[in-house]
Write a protein that holds these residues in place. Sequence first.
Motif, PDB file in Angstrom:
ATOM      1  N   ASN A 255      70.203 102.710  43.940  1.00 28.18           N
ATOM      2  CA  ASN A 255      70.749 103.607  44.953  1.00 28.18           C
ATOM      3  C   ASN A 255      72.154 103.141  45.331  1.00 28.18           C
ATOM      4  O   ASN A 255      72.319 102.146  46.035  1.00 28.18           O
ATOM      5  CB  ASN A 255      69.822 103.610  46.174  1.00 28.18           C
ATOM      6  CG  ASN A 255      70.286 104.554  47.255  1.00 28.18           C
ATOM      7  OD1 ASN A 255      71.468 104.774  47.450  1.00 28.18           O
ATOM      8  ND2 ASN A 255      69.328 105.099  47.973  1.00 28.18           N
ATOM      9  N   THR A 256      73.159 103.879  44.863  1.00 25.31           N
ATOM     10  CA  THR A 256      74.540 103.465  45.101  1.00 25.31           C
ATOM     11  C   THR A 256      74.920 103.539  46.581  1.00 25.31           C
ATOM     12  O   THR A 256      75.696 102.704  47.056  1.00 25.31           O
ATOM     13  CB  THR A 256      75.533 104.290  44.256  1.00 25.31           C
ATOM     14  OG1 THR A 256      75.324 105.675  44.528  1.00 25.31           O
ATOM     15  CG2 THR A 256      75.349 104.009  42.781  1.00 25.31           C
ATOM     16  N   ASP A 257      74.411 104.529  47.302  1.00 22.39           N
ATOM     17  CA  ASP A 257      74.726 104.625  48.729  1.00 22.39           C
ATOM     18  C   ASP A 257      74.205 103.395  49.472  1.00 22.39           C
ATOM     19  O   ASP A 257      74.901 102.838  50.329  1.00 22.39           O
ATOM     20  CB  ASP A 257      74.138 105.898  49.343  1.00 22.39           C
ATOM     21  CG  ASP A 257      74.848 107.153  48.861  1.00 22.39           C
ATOM     22  OD1 ASP A 257      76.030 107.058  48.461  1.00 22.39           O
ATOM     23  OD2 ASP A 257      74.222 108.232  48.879  1.00 22.39           O
ATOM     24  N   MET A 258      72.996 102.966  49.136  1.00 22.30           N
ATOM     25  CA  MET A 258      72.438 101.782  49.772  1.00 22.30           C
ATOM     26  C   MET A 258      73.295 100.558  49.453  1.00 22.30           C
ATOM     27  O   MET A 258      73.599  99.751  50.336  1.00 22.30           O
ATOM     28  CB  MET A 258      70.996 101.543  49.326  1.00 22.30           C
ATOM     29  CG  MET A 258      70.365 100.315  49.977  1.00 22.30           C
ATOM     30  SD  MET A 258      68.657 100.042  49.505  1.00 22.30           S
ATOM     31  CE  MET A 258      68.891  99.146  47.977  1.00 22.30           C
TER      32      MET A 258
ATOM     33  N   THR B  11      79.312  96.967  52.675  1.00 24.03           N
ATOM     34  CA  THR B  11      80.041  97.097  53.944  1.00 24.03           C
ATOM     35  C   THR B  11      79.486  96.124  54.973  1.00 24.03           C
ATOM     36  O   THR B  11      80.243  95.452  55.689  1.00 24.03           O
ATOM     37  CB  THR B  11      79.944  98.545  54.473  1.00 24.03           C
ATOM     38  OG1 THR B  11      80.568  99.416  53.526  1.00 24.03           O
ATOM     39  CG2 THR B  11      80.612  98.693  55.827  1.00 24.03           C
TER      40      THR B  11
ATOM     41  N   ARG C  67      76.462 100.462  48.663  1.00 25.89           N
ATOM     42  CA  ARG C  67      77.736 100.540  49.396  1.00 25.89           C
ATOM     43  C   ARG C  67      77.546 100.122  50.856  1.00 25.89           C
ATOM     44  O   ARG C  67      78.391  99.427  51.422  1.00 25.89           O
ATOM     45  CB  ARG C  67      78.314 101.950  49.299  1.00 25.89           C
ATOM     46  CG  ARG C  67      78.939 102.247  47.957  1.00 25.89           C
ATOM     47  CD  ARG C  67      79.693 103.577  47.961  1.00 25.89           C
ATOM     48  NE  ARG C  67      79.961 103.965  46.606  1.00 25.89           N
ATOM     49  CZ  ARG C  67      79.266 104.876  45.910  1.00 25.89           C
ATOM     50  NH1 ARG C  67      78.267 105.516  46.473  1.00 25.89           N
ATOM     51  NH2 ARG C  67      79.586 105.154  44.667  1.00 25.89           N
ATOM     52  N   ASN C  68      76.438 100.551  51.458  1.00 24.20           N
ATOM     53  CA  ASN C  68      76.143 100.150  52.838  1.00 24.20           C
ATOM     54  C   ASN C  68      75.931  98.638  52.935  1.00 24.20           C
ATOM     55  O   ASN C  68      76.391  97.997  53.889  1.00 24.20           O
ATOM     56  CB  ASN C  68      74.920 100.896  53.377  1.00 24.20           C
ATOM     57  CG  ASN C  68      75.199 102.363  53.616  1.00 24.20           C
ATOM     58  OD1 ASN C  68      76.341 102.774  53.814  1.00 24.20           O
ATOM     59  ND2 ASN C  68      74.161 103.169  53.586  1.00 24.20           N
TER      60      ASN C  68
END
Length: 163
Positions: free
Chosen positions: A132-135, A141, A137-138
């Motif tokens: 999961n790329t969104d995870m 961050t 990235r989070n």
Amino acid sequence: MDAPSSQRMLEIYLNDHLAAATGGVALARRATRNNRDAAITPRLAAVAREIEQDRRSLLAIMRKLDVQVARYKVAMGWAGEKAGRLKLNGGLVNRTPLSDLIELEALVLGVQGKAAGWRTLLTIAEREPRVNTDMLRNLLTRAQQQFDELESIRVQIASEMTT
């Protein structure tokens, strides 16, 4: 001897990060528990909780990628943190302000390593739909925010040592 498969290299890589994360969780808890500055302790505690959450996220990623946990590496990460307590810090038995500084530096380095791991997984995610790329990235961050907070605390402790 044949080179290990991509899956095997991924297993080794993720288990190495899990071992480091295991030691990092223990170190973050200890640094929080041993801190004597009432203004710093809640900040450290918040970062320690996030480091623990990040370890759980890594385990979830490993499950998604069908990577088995190498328990001996987890044990080595735990033992490594315990061995790290045996450092010369100006006191044979008791903690000194140098203990706090060294622990913060180790946490800063650990968070940087974790961020590098998340960046590597983002590269893998380009061709691995189970990641999961969104995870990621989070998580990346959050690692940067953890670095900023730990570095701020480290600088504060260092400046207090020299005054």
